[in-house]
Design a protein around this motif. Structure first.
Motif, PDB file in Angstrom:
ATOM      1  N   GLY A  65       4.045  39.701  -6.378  1.00  0.00           N
ATOM      2  CA  GLY A  65       5.368  38.963  -6.503  1.00  0.00           C
ATOM      3  C   GLY A  65       5.531  37.648  -6.045  1.00  0.00           C
ATOM      4  N   GLY A  66       4.504  37.137  -5.297  1.00  0.00           N
ATOM      5  CA  GLY A  66       4.747  35.753  -4.737  1.00  0.00           C
ATOM      6  C   GLY A  66       4.343  34.744  -5.502  1.00  0.00           C
ATOM      7  N   VAL A  67       4.514  33.413  -4.897  1.00  0.00           N
ATOM      8  CA  VAL A  67       4.437  32.106  -5.700  1.00  0.00           C
ATOM      9  C   VAL A  67       3.317  31.299  -4.825  1.00  0.00           C
ATOM     10  CG1 VAL A  67       5.436  30.028  -6.552  1.00  0.00           C
ATOM     11  CG2 VAL A  67       6.750  32.221  -6.648  1.00  0.00           C
ATOM     12  N   PRO A  68       2.156  31.132  -5.312  1.00  0.00           N
ATOM     13  CA  PRO A  68       1.191  30.296  -4.734  1.00  0.00           C
ATOM     14  C   PRO A  68       1.782  28.779  -4.903  1.00  0.00           C
ATOM     15  CG  PRO A  68       0.389  31.099  -6.912  1.00  0.00           C
ATOM     16  CD  PRO A  68       1.738  31.694  -6.600  1.00  0.00           C
ATOM     17  N   VAL A  69       1.572  27.921  -3.755  1.00  0.00           N
ATOM     18  CA  VAL A  69       1.947  26.740  -3.736  1.00  0.00           C
ATOM     19  C   VAL A  69       0.717  25.906  -3.138  1.00  0.00           C
ATOM     20  CG1 VAL A  69       3.520  24.873  -2.645  1.00  0.00           C
ATOM     21  CG2 VAL A  69       4.303  27.190  -3.107  1.00  0.00           C
ATOM     22  N   GLU A  70       0.174  25.150  -4.392  1.00  0.00           N
ATOM     23  CA  GLU A  70      -1.170  24.447  -4.249  1.00  0.00           C
ATOM     24  C   GLU A  70      -1.003  23.490  -3.387  1.00  0.00           C
ATOM     25  OE1 GLU A  70      -3.288  24.137  -7.713  1.00  0.00           O
ATOM     26  OE2 GLU A  70      -2.662  26.110  -8.253  1.00  0.00           O
ATOM     27  N   VAL A  71      -1.753  23.108  -2.329  1.00  0.00           N
ATOM     28  CA  VAL A  71      -1.865  21.798  -1.517  1.00  0.00           C
ATOM     29  C   VAL A  71      -3.431  21.237  -1.659  1.00  0.00           C
ATOM     30  CG1 VAL A  71      -1.792  20.589   0.539  1.00  0.00           C
ATOM     31  CG2 VAL A  71      -0.104  22.455   0.169  1.00  0.00           C
ATOM     32  N   PHE A  72      -3.303  20.421  -2.383  1.00  0.00           N
ATOM     33  CA  PHE A  72      -4.753  19.715  -2.789  1.00  0.00           C
ATOM     34  C   PHE A  72      -5.312  18.724  -1.771  1.00  0.00           C
ATOM     35  CE2 PHE A  72      -7.883  16.961  -4.920  1.00  0.00           C
ATOM     36  CZ  PHE A  72      -8.778  17.771  -5.214  1.00  0.00           C
ATOM     37  N   ALA A  73      -6.530  18.932  -1.269  1.00  0.00           N
ATOM     38  CA  ALA A  73      -7.472  17.971  -0.385  1.00  0.00           C
ATOM     39  C   ALA A  73      -8.716  17.677  -1.240  1.00  0.00           C
ATOM     40  CB  ALA A  73      -7.756  18.591   0.936  1.00  0.00           C
ATOM     41  N   GLY A  74      -8.710  16.558  -1.498  1.00  0.00           N
ATOM     42  CA  GLY A  74      -9.761  15.947  -2.422  1.00  0.00           C
ATOM     43  C   GLY A  74     -11.160  15.679  -1.588  1.00  0.00           C
ATOM     44  N   PRO A  75     -12.102  15.053  -2.045  1.00  0.00           N
ATOM     45  CA  PRO A  75     -13.480  14.938  -1.348  1.00  0.00           C
ATOM     46  C   PRO A  75     -13.152  13.719  -0.393  1.00  0.00           C
ATOM     47  CG  PRO A  75     -13.635  14.048  -3.627  1.00  0.00           C
ATOM     48  CD  PRO A  75     -12.535  15.105  -3.511  1.00  0.00           C
ATOM     49  N   GLU A  76     -12.312  12.782  -0.984  1.00  0.00           N
ATOM     50  CA  GLU A  76     -11.817  11.748   0.113  1.00  0.00           C
ATOM     51  C   GLU A  76     -11.469  12.194   1.478  1.00  0.00           C
ATOM     52  OE1 GLU A  76     -11.199  11.122  -4.106  1.00  0.00           O
ATOM     53  OE2 GLU A  76     -10.249  12.489  -2.547  1.00  0.00           O
ATOM     54  N   GLN A  77     -10.905  13.291   1.610  1.00  0.00           N
ATOM     55  CA  GLN A  77     -10.530  13.716   3.102  1.00  0.00           C
ATOM     56  C   GLN A  77     -11.346  15.118   3.300  1.00  0.00           C
ATOM     57  OE1 GLN A  77      -6.416  14.267   1.171  1.00  0.00           O
ATOM     58  NE2 GLN A  77      -6.631  16.120   2.704  1.00  0.00           N
ATOM     59  N   GLY A  78     -12.501  15.066   2.806  1.00  0.00           N
ATOM     60  CA  GLY A  78     -13.506  16.271   3.046  1.00  0.00           C
ATOM     61  C   GLY A  78     -12.995  17.639   2.721  1.00  0.00           C
ATOM     62  N   TYR A  79     -12.089  17.806   1.653  1.00  0.00           N
ATOM     63  CA  TYR A  79     -11.494  18.872   1.125  1.00  0.00           C
ATOM     64  C   TYR A  79     -10.673  19.718   2.316  1.00  0.00           C
ATOM     65  CZ  TYR A  79     -14.668  18.228  -2.754  1.00  0.00           C
ATOM     66  OH  TYR A  79     -15.272  17.579  -3.862  1.00  0.00           O
ATOM     67  N   LEU A  80     -10.202  19.058   3.317  1.00  0.00           N
ATOM     68  CA  LEU A  80      -9.461  19.533   4.401  1.00  0.00           C
ATOM     69  C   LEU A  80      -8.181  19.271   4.338  1.00  0.00           C
ATOM     70  CD1 LEU A  80     -12.128  18.657   7.117  1.00  0.00           C
ATOM     71  CD2 LEU A  80     -11.779  21.090   6.026  1.00  0.00           C
ATOM     72  N   VAL A  81      -7.219  19.954   4.243  1.00  0.00           N
ATOM     73  CA  VAL A  81      -5.631  19.462   4.108  1.00  0.00           C
ATOM     74  C   VAL A  81      -5.374  19.003   5.381  1.00  0.00           C
ATOM     75  CG1 VAL A  81      -5.239  21.221   2.117  1.00  0.00           C
ATOM     76  CG2 VAL A  81      -4.778  21.921   4.561  1.00  0.00           C
ATOM     77  N   THR A  82      -4.083  18.276   5.532  1.00  0.00           N
ATOM     78  CA  THR A  82      -3.504  17.863   6.914  1.00  0.00           C
ATOM     79  C   THR A  82      -2.278  18.684   7.140  1.00  0.00           C
ATOM     80  OG1 THR A  82      -2.368  15.999   5.545  1.00  0.00           O
ATOM     81  CG2 THR A  82      -4.665  15.837   6.331  1.00  0.00           C
ATOM     82  N   VAL A  83      -1.621  18.428   8.291  1.00  0.00           N
ATOM     83  CA  VAL A  83      -0.345  19.176   8.759  1.00  0.00           C
ATOM     84  C   VAL A  83       0.756  18.269   7.771  1.00  0.00           C
ATOM     85  CG1 VAL A  83       1.283  19.236  10.413  1.00  0.00           C
ATOM     86  CG2 VAL A  83      -1.088  20.027  10.783  1.00  0.00           C
ATOM     87  N   ASP A  84       0.380  17.157   7.561  1.00  0.00           N
ATOM     88  CA  ASP A  84       1.556  16.173   6.615  1.00  0.00           C
ATOM     89  C   ASP A  84       1.647  16.781   5.566  1.00  0.00           C
ATOM     90  OD1 ASP A  84       2.086  14.675   8.992  1.00  0.00           O
ATOM     91  OD2 ASP A  84       0.809  13.017   8.357  1.00  0.00           O
ATOM     92  N   GLN A  85       0.375  17.183   4.755  1.00  0.00           N
ATOM     93  CA  GLN A  85       0.538  17.783   3.539  1.00  0.00           C
ATOM     94  C   GLN A  85       1.209  19.239   3.567  1.00  0.00           C
ATOM     95  OE1 GLN A  85      -3.757  17.298   2.624  1.00  0.00           O
ATOM     96  NE2 GLN A  85      -3.262  16.552   0.671  1.00  0.00           N
ATOM     97  N   LEU A  86       0.902  20.060   4.469  1.00  0.00           N
ATOM     98  CA  LEU A  86       1.449  21.293   4.762  1.00  0.00           C
ATOM     99  C   LEU A  86       3.046  21.293   4.882  1.00  0.00           C
ATOM    100  CD1 LEU A  86      -1.234  23.036   6.885  1.00  0.00           C
ATOM    101  CD2 LEU A  86      -0.958  23.291   4.407  1.00  0.00           C
ATOM    102  N   GLU A  87       3.379  20.298   5.689  1.00  0.00           N
ATOM    103  CA  GLU A  87       4.886  20.259   5.780  1.00  0.00           C
ATOM    104  C   GLU A  87       5.660  19.639   4.683  1.00  0.00           C
ATOM    105  OE1 GLU A  87       8.372  20.050   7.728  1.00  0.00           O
ATOM    106  OE2 GLU A  87       6.270  20.497   9.031  1.00  0.00           O
ATOM    107  N   ALA A  88       4.957  19.051   3.760  1.00  0.00           N
ATOM    108  CA  ALA A  88       5.652  18.367   2.418  1.00  0.00           C
ATOM    109  C   ALA A  88       5.599  19.655   1.479  1.00  0.00           C
ATOM    110  CB  ALA A  88       4.610  17.243   1.883  1.00  0.00           C
ATOM    111  N   ALA A  89       4.828  20.614   1.781  1.00  0.00           N
ATOM    112  CA  ALA A  89       4.834  21.862   0.871  1.00  0.00           C
ATOM    113  C   ALA A  89       6.075  22.876   1.230  1.00  0.00           C
ATOM    114  CB  ALA A  89       3.362  22.432   0.622  1.00  0.00           C
ATOM    115  N   LEU A  90       6.204  22.781   2.416  1.00  0.00           N
ATOM    116  CA  LEU A  90       7.297  23.785   2.839  1.00  0.00           C
ATOM    117  C   LEU A  90       8.703  23.675   2.346  1.00  0.00           C
ATOM    118  CD1 LEU A  90       7.068  25.744   5.426  1.00  0.00           C
ATOM    119  CD2 LEU A  90       8.324  24.039   6.832  1.00  0.00           C
TER     120      LEU A  90
END
Length: 405
Positions: free
Chosen positions: A139-164
């Motif tokens: 029943g939940g909603v997945p919210v995708e936060v994409f990190a591409g190869p340019e950042q080593g496929y690693l998300v940042t806190v800024d990206q997570l904050e923007a998705a909150l």
């Protein structure tokens, strides 16, 4: 008007793309086709003999012919708690462990237990294909936060904050990652965990690849690194990858006692106990040495280097070197729209799904397209297969993809 035959909830689920690719490859192999399968994340090694022997001995004991507690054999739950403290420094009681039918059931049980309809889960992307489906089923909603190869496929806190948003309840955290092999540094783990704690979020962390890191890169458990998370963290794990036990189907979740009790109630109605014989095998695995995985890592590391070098030799393919798990995640966006020869004439694949299908049809190499894990434009290849098959498969890819015009 007649009711739909299949419920909307189940109709909305996509088939597991990784299993679908693996099944097609195995079917073609069974038909005598020389298919090389890079699809499934499955070690090609046999389960260590001492684990198999424990299962054989258990099968002859009448007590294991009967129902056992839905949450798992008590001795296995204690051993999992002990193993977790040994390997990651996270202390939990046996009552905080639920033994599940593979890691997938642990994933589903967790989201079904924590989520109410409309609750959001931040999902760093690329993601393992089952995560968003399990979230939606709950029943939940997945919210995708994409990190591409340019950042080593690693998300940042800024990206997570923007998705909150005000509906965000959980952060999903996976390191080492399936499908990319990316590993967060201890500093990144702490930063992300502290951010989640400051927002009052739950963290669900999948640690099934904890023992598969390379180049001296450490594994860092977010549960241990960020004690500020308190009792709002759930650890997912299993024996499949570490001990070459994918077919035995034993996983677990570790979390607060009330969450584990609720998830155990769910499992008591869904499946009851995990088969006792694999539970005894898992007990032997988690209580024993890590010799087997250490030996596998030598082979995985060799294959990792070989596949990265082989793929990066292809014009239009950019394959970062993964630091964990046993996958590479190749960027093939530069090949999309190019012309390739085929049995039916020239073809211009517009998506990585079309490119993966073309590769299977033309050179009998099975890879999983990026659409299974997030945006199009990527291919995931598992290097947990034999050295000879790996070399043959990469050679076919070099020959075919090198014909792009």
């Amino acid at each position: 008007m007649s009711a739909a035959r299949i419920s909307q909830r189940i109709s909305a689920i996509a088939e597991s793309a990784t299993l679908a690719v693996d099944a097609k490859a195995k079917a073609l192999k069974a038909a005598g086709r020389p298919v090389i399968g890079f699809g499934a994340g499955e070690p090609d090694f046999p389960t260590p003999g001492y684990i198999v022997q424990a299962a054989i001995e258990a099968a002859s004991q009448p007590k294991y012919h009967r129902y056992s507690p839905a949450g798992g054999l008590p001795e296995l739950k204690q051993a999992i708690a002990d193993k977790t403290f040994r390997d990651s420094g996270y202390q939990a009681a046996a009552s905080q462990v639920l033994v599940t039918n593979g890691g997938k059931q642990a994933v589903y049980n967790t989201f079904a237990t924590l989520l109410d309809p409309g609750d959001e889960v931040i999902v760093p992307t690329p993601f393992w294909t089952t995560y968003p489906e399990a979230i939606r089923l709950a029943g939940g909603v997945p919210v995708e936060v994409f990190a591409g190869p340019e950042q080593g496929y690693l998300v940042t806190v800024d990206q997570l904050e923007a998705a909150l948003t005000e509906r965000t309840k959980i952060l999903l955290f996976v390191s080492p990652s399936n499908p990319t092999g990316a590993v967060y540094s201890p500093e990144q783990v702490r930063e992300i965990g502290q951010w989640a704690a400051s927002k009052g979020l739950w963290v669900v962390t999948d640690e099934i690849y904890e023992h598969l890191t390379y180049d001296g890169v450490p594994f860092t458990s977010i549960a241990t690194a960020v004690p500020e998370l308190g009792d709002k963290v759930v650890i997912l794990n299993g024996v499949a990858k570490t001990y070459a036990m994918t077919g035995w189907r034993v996983g677990w979740m570790i979390g607060p006692a009330d969450v584990i009790k609720a998830a155990t109630n769910l499992q008591s109605h869904a499946t009851s106990n995990v088969s006792n014989i694999p539970q005894v095998a898992a007990l032997a695995a988690v209580s024993g040495p890590l010799t087997a995985v250490d030996e596998m890592k030598v082979a995985f590391d060799r294959r990792r280097k070989a596949i990265v070098a082989g793929l990066n030799a292809i014009d239009g393919v950019d394959c970062p070197t993964p630091k964990g798990a046993f996958y590479v995640y190749a960027d093939v966006r530069a090949l999309l729209g190019k012309e390739f020869p085929s049995a039916n004439g020239p073809v211009r694949p517009a998506t990585s799904a079309e490119l993966a299908a073309l590769i299977l049809d033309e050179v009998e190499v099975a890879v999983v397209p990026g659409e299974a894990f997030g945006p199009s434009g990527y291919l995931r290849l598992s290097y947990a297969l034999g050295d000879d098959d790996l070399a043959t498969g990469v050679g076919r890819l070099q020959d075919f993809l090198g014909k792009a015009k």
